[in-house]
Design a protein around this motif. Structure first.
Motif, PDB file in Angstrom:
ATOM      1  N   PRO A  74       1.042  -0.810  -0.288  1.00  0.00           N
ATOM      2  CA  PRO A  74      -0.438   0.347   0.274  1.00  0.00           C
ATOM      3  C   PRO A  74       0.471   1.071  -0.233  1.00  0.00           C
ATOM      4  N   MET A  75       0.655   2.839  -0.255  1.00  0.00           N
ATOM      5  CA  MET A  75       1.150   3.810  -0.667  1.00  0.00           C
ATOM      6  C   MET A  75       0.369   4.586   0.453  1.00  0.00           C
ATOM      7  N   THR A  76       1.460   5.987   0.845  1.00  0.00           N
ATOM      8  CA  THR A  76       0.958   6.797   1.110  1.00  0.00           C
ATOM      9  C   THR A  76      -0.980   7.653   0.056  1.00  0.00           C
ATOM     10  N   GLY A  77      -1.963   7.301   1.209  1.00  0.00           N
ATOM     11  CA  GLY A  77      -3.123   8.623   0.039  1.00  0.00           C
ATOM     12  C   GLY A  77      -3.864   7.453   0.197  1.00  0.00           C
ATOM     13  N   ASP A  78      -4.025   5.728  -0.128  1.00  0.00           N
ATOM     14  CA  ASP A  78      -4.735   4.598  -0.394  1.00  0.00           C
ATOM     15  C   ASP A  78      -4.887   4.920   0.397  1.00  0.00           C
ATOM     16  N   GLY A 105       1.152   7.040   6.899  1.00  0.00           N
ATOM     17  CA  GLY A 105       2.793   6.614   7.172  1.00  0.00           C
ATOM     18  C   GLY A 105       2.988   4.974   7.275  1.00  0.00           C
ATOM     19  N   LYS A 106       4.254   4.662   5.890  1.00  0.00           N
ATOM     20  CA  LYS A 106       4.311   3.057   5.912  1.00  0.00           C
ATOM     21  C   LYS A 106       5.410   2.924   5.943  1.00  0.00           C
ATOM     22  N   PRO A 124       5.180  18.860   6.535  1.00  0.00           N
ATOM     23  CA  PRO A 124       3.226  18.795   6.624  1.00  0.00           C
ATOM     24  C   PRO A 124       2.912  18.079   5.556  1.00  0.00           C
ATOM     25  N   LEU A 125       1.306  17.167   5.691  1.00  0.00           N
ATOM     26  CA  LEU A 125       1.004  16.679   4.638  1.00  0.00           C
ATOM     27  C   LEU A 125      -0.110  17.560   3.576  1.00  0.00           C
ATOM     28  N   PHE A 148       1.594  -0.646   8.861  1.00  0.00           N
ATOM     29  CA  PHE A 148       0.807   1.144   8.336  1.00  0.00           C
ATOM     30  C   PHE A 148       0.461   1.950   9.540  1.00  0.00           C
ATOM     31  N   PHE A 149       0.324   3.665   9.273  1.00  0.00           N
ATOM     32  CA  PHE A 149       0.285   3.897  10.286  1.00  0.00           C
ATOM     33  C   PHE A 149      -1.262   4.794   9.563  1.00  0.00           C
TER      34      PHE A 149
END
Length: 189
Positions: A74-78, A105-106, A124-125, A148-149
């Motif tokens: 899984p990728m950040t944002g999925d 977070g991965k 910051p996101l 994952f977070f």
């Protein structure tokens, strides 16, 4: 075969049995295919809460695909669907009660929540998809290997990693990819 034999009750029942046998075989094949597709390829899910507002609404129906995470993590944002981790199960959630959240977070990433912002690796996101900035502090903490977070887009009304910790990789069911209901909001998520 004479016309008298073809019209006999025995031949009638043989024809009926033959037709029914074909139908039963087709039904069995359809059931096996449906089971295999739902288990290994994709399945429908609904949104049971407001934790993903404004992106997903309570009652939305989604397609969750399961194949891509065999090929890459899984990728950040999925947006992912997962079984509750052990801590949630000790809080009374059933193992088969699926949750839906966004990957923040991965493994190896450092996540923090401070001053109304989510920080990933001290940056910051930009989160134009959230309901409102988070009103709590969390971390910083490094995401462990194979974990994952995850957070809901409705940051202040989401039972997510800031409450119960990291999500083990093996709990992930799949990637929410398409909303098919309601029709007026259907499309990729």
């Amino acid at each position: 075969m004479t016309s008298k034999e073809s019209n006999s009750p025995e031949s009638f029942w043989l024809r009926v049995w033959h037709n029914q046998k074909e139908n039963l075989i087709l039904i069995l094949i359809a059931l096996v295919l449906a089971f295999l597709i739902r288990t290994f390829v994709a399945e429908p899910r609904y949104i049971p809460s407001d934790s993903m507002l404004p992106t997903l609404h309570m009652g939305d129906r989604l397609v969750v695909e399961k194949v891509s995470y065999w090929l890459h993590p899984p990728m950040t944002g999925d947006i992912i669907v997962f079984e509750p981790p052990p801590k949630l199960q000790t809080m009374g959630y059933a193992k088969d009660q699926a949750f839906i959240k966004r990957v923040i977070g991965k493994p190896g990433d450092i996540v923090a929540v401070a001053n109304g912002k989510v920080y990933l690796n001290n940056q910051p996101l930009t989160e134009d998809y959230i309901a409102e900035p988070p009103k709590y502090q969390w971390g910083p903490q490094q995401v462990a290997e194979n974990e994952f977070f995850v957070m809901g887009d409705n940051r202040n009304d989401s039972n997510d990693s800031h409450v119960w910790g990291f999500l083990p990789r093996e709990n992930i069911i799949g990637h929410a990819c398409f909303r098919f209901w309601p029709l007026k909001r259907s499309g990729f998520v």
